[in-house]
Design a protein around this motif. Structure first.
Motif, PDB file in Angstrom:
ATOM      1  N   ASP A 108      31.083  38.476  19.176  1.00 26.73           N
ATOM      2  CA  ASP A 108      32.231  38.787  20.021  1.00 26.73           C
ATOM      3  C   ASP A 108      31.909  38.500  21.480  1.00 26.73           C
ATOM      4  O   ASP A 108      30.939  39.042  22.032  1.00 26.73           O
ATOM      5  N   ILE A 109      32.729  37.654  22.106  1.00 29.59           N
ATOM      6  CA  ILE A 109      32.551  37.320  23.518  1.00 29.59           C
ATOM      7  C   ILE A 109      33.154  38.451  24.347  1.00 29.59           C
ATOM      8  O   ILE A 109      34.353  38.717  24.285  1.00 29.59           O
ATOM      9  N   LEU A 110      32.331  39.117  25.129  1.00 37.06           N
ATOM     10  CA  LEU A 110      32.750  40.321  25.839  1.00 37.06           C
ATOM     11  C   LEU A 110      33.128  40.075  27.290  1.00 37.06           C
ATOM     12  O   LEU A 110      34.021  40.735  27.829  1.00 37.06           O
ATOM     13  N   GLU A 111      32.447  39.149  27.943  1.00 35.67           N
ATOM     14  CA  GLU A 111      32.640  38.985  29.384  1.00 35.67           C
ATOM     15  C   GLU A 111      32.163  37.609  29.812  1.00 35.67           C
ATOM     16  O   GLU A 111      31.233  37.050  29.217  1.00 35.67           O
ATOM     17  N   ALA A 112      32.813  37.053  30.836  1.00 34.47           N
ATOM     18  CA  ALA A 112      32.397  35.768  31.385  1.00 34.47           C
ATOM     19  C   ALA A 112      32.632  35.757  32.889  1.00 34.47           C
ATOM     20  O   ALA A 112      33.641  36.285  33.361  1.00 34.47           O
ATOM     21  N   VAL A 113      31.698  35.165  33.625  1.00 31.24           N
ATOM     22  CA  VAL A 113      31.818  35.063  35.085  1.00 31.24           C
ATOM     23  C   VAL A 113      31.303  33.701  35.514  1.00 31.24           C
ATOM     24  O   VAL A 113      30.540  33.041  34.796  1.00 31.24           O
ATOM     25  N   VAL A 114      31.691  33.268  36.707  1.00 30.32           N
ATOM     26  CA  VAL A 114      31.154  32.040  37.291  1.00 30.32           C
ATOM     27  C   VAL A 114      29.700  32.288  37.684  1.00 30.32           C
ATOM     28  O   VAL A 114      29.372  33.301  38.307  1.00 30.32           O
ATOM     29  N   ALA A 115      28.806  31.380  37.312  1.00 34.76           N
ATOM     30  CA  ALA A 115      27.383  31.534  37.602  1.00 34.76           C
ATOM     31  C   ALA A 115      27.104  31.318  39.080  1.00 34.76           C
ATOM     32  O   ALA A 115      27.628  30.396  39.696  1.00 34.76           O
ATOM     33  N   THR A 116      26.279  32.180  39.639  1.00 36.18           N
ATOM     34  CA  THR A 116      25.817  32.068  41.015  1.00 36.18           C
ATOM     35  C   THR A 116      24.311  32.293  41.044  1.00 36.18           C
ATOM     36  O   THR A 116      23.763  32.930  40.143  1.00 36.18           O
ATOM     37  N   PRO A 117      23.608  31.780  42.067  1.00 35.56           N
ATOM     38  CA  PRO A 117      22.160  32.028  42.162  1.00 35.56           C
ATOM     39  C   PRO A 117      21.889  33.520  42.305  1.00 35.56           C
ATOM     40  O   PRO A 117      22.730  34.250  42.845  1.00 35.56           O
ATOM     41  N   PRO A 118      20.723  34.004  41.849  1.00 42.82           N
ATOM     42  CA  PRO A 118      19.662  33.249  41.175  1.00 42.82           C
ATOM     43  C   PRO A 118      20.004  32.953  39.720  1.00 42.82           C
ATOM     44  O   PRO A 118      21.062  33.355  39.240  1.00 42.82           O
ATOM     45  N   SER A 119      19.098  32.276  39.026  1.00 41.88           N
ATOM     46  CA  SER A 119      19.339  31.886  37.647  1.00 41.88           C
ATOM     47  C   SER A 119      19.447  33.112  36.742  1.00 41.88           C
ATOM     48  O   SER A 119      19.003  34.217  37.093  1.00 41.88           O
TER      49      SER A 119
END
Length: 269
Positions: A108-119
């Motif tokens: 189940d996909i719970l959450e997604a955000v745009v990736a920002t530094p750091p890795s």
């Protein structure tokens, strides 16, 4: 076949213009999937969902999906992570819902955000676990845990495909406690995750909560249970059920910072 010029990639793919970080859960019977099985399922879901995933260059391109800290086979999780590269910007919620719609129940996909530094890898150095011990009295579990915490070091041996490896469980164990419980919450199939044996008391179920540093090799829930067996002879009469509740960076209070957002706390020791 066109000649590849020096410094150029063979069969170049469209560039990655956005990266999305995703948190997903591995629940119910799907906790028995290996990491490779989970990765294949996600790759197929990406193709079916129509998400504009970017690919590697070359004549055998692969989707740009990176993974971090996979839970052991047989363990459930509420905090697994991967990062996906896209060829055009997409709202994270659209990516989340599109992937969740085509994955099987239990992934189940719970959450997604745009990736920002750091890795993503630099945002995780510990995990919080909940380990259900059906048939084990909480008092017995607390006594065994106290004996483990009193040690400065506790080495257990694990058999791996590359031979036997020694793991210092005590050094990786940041904090731990025992609470009362039943046979645990039902999963998506209505199962509690354990099959009581004859003579096991279903009325007793200690729940061990532990925050563990992600060392090399990683200390797993079965390593913690092995350490409890070494120090106090604690052996659950039926298989334990381990669930990873959170991952993140440890702060000075023993809490874990959420890898998907600055300042959010995911677990308290």
């Amino acid at each position: 076949m066109a000649r590849v010029r020096p410094g150029e990639a063979a069969n170049p793919a469209p560039p990655t213009v956005q990266r999305i970080r995703v948190r997903f859960a591995k629940r119910g019977r799907l906790r028995f999937l290996s990491h490779r099985d989970v990765a294949r399922s996600v790759e197929r879901a990406v193709r079916r969902s129509g998400v504009p995933v970017s690919h590697s260059h070359g004549f055998s391109p692969h989707p740009r999906i990176s993974w971090v800290g996979a839970a052991p086979t047989g363990s459930a999780s509420e905090a697994e992570y991967f990062e996906i590269g896209l060829t055009r910007p997409v709202e994270p919620e659209i990516v989340r819902s599109a992937l969740d719609a085509v994955l099987p129940v239990g992934l189940d996909i719970l959450e997604a955000v745009v990736a920002t530094p750091p890795s993503l890898a630099d945002r995780i150095d510990a995990s919080s676990w909940s380990i259900e011990l059906p048939g084990v009295a909480p008092a017995a579990a607390r006594a065994a845990l106290d004996a483990l915490l009193a040690r400065e070091t506790l080495i257990v041996e694990r058999v791996t495909p590359n031979g036997r490896r020694q793991v210092d469980v005590r050094a990786a164990l940041v904090s731990a406690s025992v609470s009362d419980g039943s046979t645990g919450p039902a999963d998506d199939d209505g199962n509690t995750g354990v099959t009581p044996e004859v003579g096991a008391s279903s009325a007793e179920c200690a729940i061990l909560g532990a925050v563990v540093r992600q060392t090399t090799p990683a200390v797993r829930p079965d390593d913690v249970l092995g350490a409890l067996d070494v120090v106090a002879g604690l052996k659950p009469p039926v298989p334990a059920k381990a669930t990873r509740m959170a991952q993140g960076l440890l702060d000075d209070r023993g809490a874990l910072a959420d890898p998907l957002g600055p300042g959010r706390v995911t677990a308290q020791a």
